[in-house]
Design a protein around this motif. Sequence first.
Motif, short mmCIF file in Angstrom:
data_model
loop_
_atom_site.label_atom_id
_atom_site.label_comp_id
_atom_site.label_asym_id
_atom_site.label_seq_id
_atom_site.Cartn_x
_atom_site.Cartn_y
_atom_site.Cartn_z
N UNK A 211 1.21 -1.78 0.37
CA UNK A 211 -0.26 0.35 0.05
C UNK A 211 0.77 1.58 -0.06
N UNK A 212 2.40 1.30 0.83
CA UNK A 212 2.81 2.14 0.79
C UNK A 212 3.28 2.82 -0.53
N UNK A 213 3.65 1.85 -1.78
CA UNK A 213 4.47 1.84 -2.71
C UNK A 213 2.90 2.54 -3.97
N UNK A 214 1.74 2.23 -3.43
CA UNK A 214 0.77 2.86 -4.04
C UNK A 214 0.09 4.48 -4.13
N UNK A 215 0.58 4.56 -2.14
CA UNK A 215 0.27 5.88 -1.60
C UNK A 215 1.33 7.33 -2.28
N UNK A 216 3.27 6.29 -2.42
CA UNK A 216 4.04 7.38 -3.45
C UNK A 216 3.26 7.17 -3.61
N UNK A 217 2.29 6.73 -5.32
CA UNK A 217 2.91 6.32 -6.05
C UNK A 217 1.42 8.06 -6.84
N UNK B 25 3.73 3.01 -13.69
CA UNK B 25 4.37 3.35 -13.83
C UNK B 25 5.32 3.68 -12.41
N UNK B 26 5.02 4.58 -12.01
CA UNK B 26 4.97 5.68 -10.52
C UNK B 26 5.31 4.25 -9.54
N UNK B 27 4.07 3.39 -9.41
CA UNK B 27 3.77 2.01 -8.08
C UNK B 27 5.13 1.30 -8.93
N UNK B 28 4.95 0.81 -10.00
CA UNK B 28 6.63 0.09 -9.73
C UNK B 28 8.08 1.24 -9.49
N UNK B 29 8.09 2.40 -10.08
CA UNK B 29 9.55 2.63 -8.54
C UNK B 29 9.64 2.77 -7.98
N UNK B 30 8.05 2.69 -6.67
CA UNK B 30 8.13 2.78 -5.61
C UNK B 30 8.86 1.58 -5.04
N UNK B 31 8.80 0.94 -6.23
CA UNK B 31 8.46 -0.82 -5.60
C UNK B 31 9.61 -0.83 -5.57
#
Length: 360
Positions: free
Chosen positions: A177-183, A349-355
């Motif tokens: 969830x943190x990755x999605x929130x970051x994106x 792409x932003x979710x993948x990058x955060x992960x």
Amino acid sequence: MSLDNSPPDLRQEARRQIEICNACRYCEGYCAVFPAMTHQKAFADGDITQLANLCHNCRGCYYACQYTEPHEFALNLPAALAEVRVESWERLIRPHGFSRLFQTNGTAVAGLLVVTLAWFFWALFAFRPESGSGFYAYLSHNVMVAIFVPVFLAPLALIAWSVRDYWREVGGGSVRLAHIWSALGAAGRMKNLSGGHGEGCNFEDGDRFTDWRRVFHQLMMYGFLLCFASTSVATLMHYVLDWTAPYPLLSAPKLLGVPGGLMMVVGAFGLAWLKLKADPELGARRVWMGEMAFIVLLGAVAATGLGLYAVKGSGLVPTVLAIHLATVMTLFLLMPYSKMVHGFFRLAALVVDAAKKDKA
């Protein structure tokens, strides 16, 4: 995993430039693309696709680069990534040929659809219901739902299918969830349009840093979300509270929709203005007309919606309503094939990058 069957020269040229940038690293703080480069030394096809969709085409790296023409390296990273980015949308969406058709002939395709659908709705008004007020006097709520629900959901299903393929191609794994929130935070703040020094980007002028592009993007995005919220609230009011349209100015649908529409009109005007000023050689020149047609279409959806409210109670209602419904349906039908799809790919792409940052 790579699903890529695109022309290899696009990827090869982007890979050549990325490898030079990764060795230089002068632009490392400019946006998410450059830190993402530093995680590896070799770039597979999926890596090129991911970096291309992380790029927001602010062009700051080009104007800061010492290796652009006339240097023998002849770097133009914004254009190279733009070409790969557009190609990824065209390749991964289905049916494949439709996206390229709109991207290269956007004005003609959108214009023809709007005119055809406006005539369709105008003809449909001949079978107007016996009762109803506002625009429901011309087209009943049930008919409108029957027409627009599948036209909205089917394109979303195609986009979901293409994002799934994108996820596989770029090696997107499990996320938290943190990755999605970051994106979502990066997308909501338009963080990657702030430039390397936080002064904005120089999309429209190489010597001038401004936040105008970020402001106009935010007006468009948040205006669209307000209009979507307005429609959603009106739907709940209709089915849950049995309160049917038309709604007064001081009601939730109007308090959300009118400001949202105004924001979209200003955002569309501003983005079109900046695009006319910007150097087309620093983007995917082939799709310039499609991108401009998409901006104009978004502005037309908002403007005709506001116009419908402005002509309420007059003889212009059926004409404006037909045009408004036609522009909305055109926007829905073209979602997978116009630049609207870039929002879905870029968020992925932003979710993948955060992960990946989390794992680094």
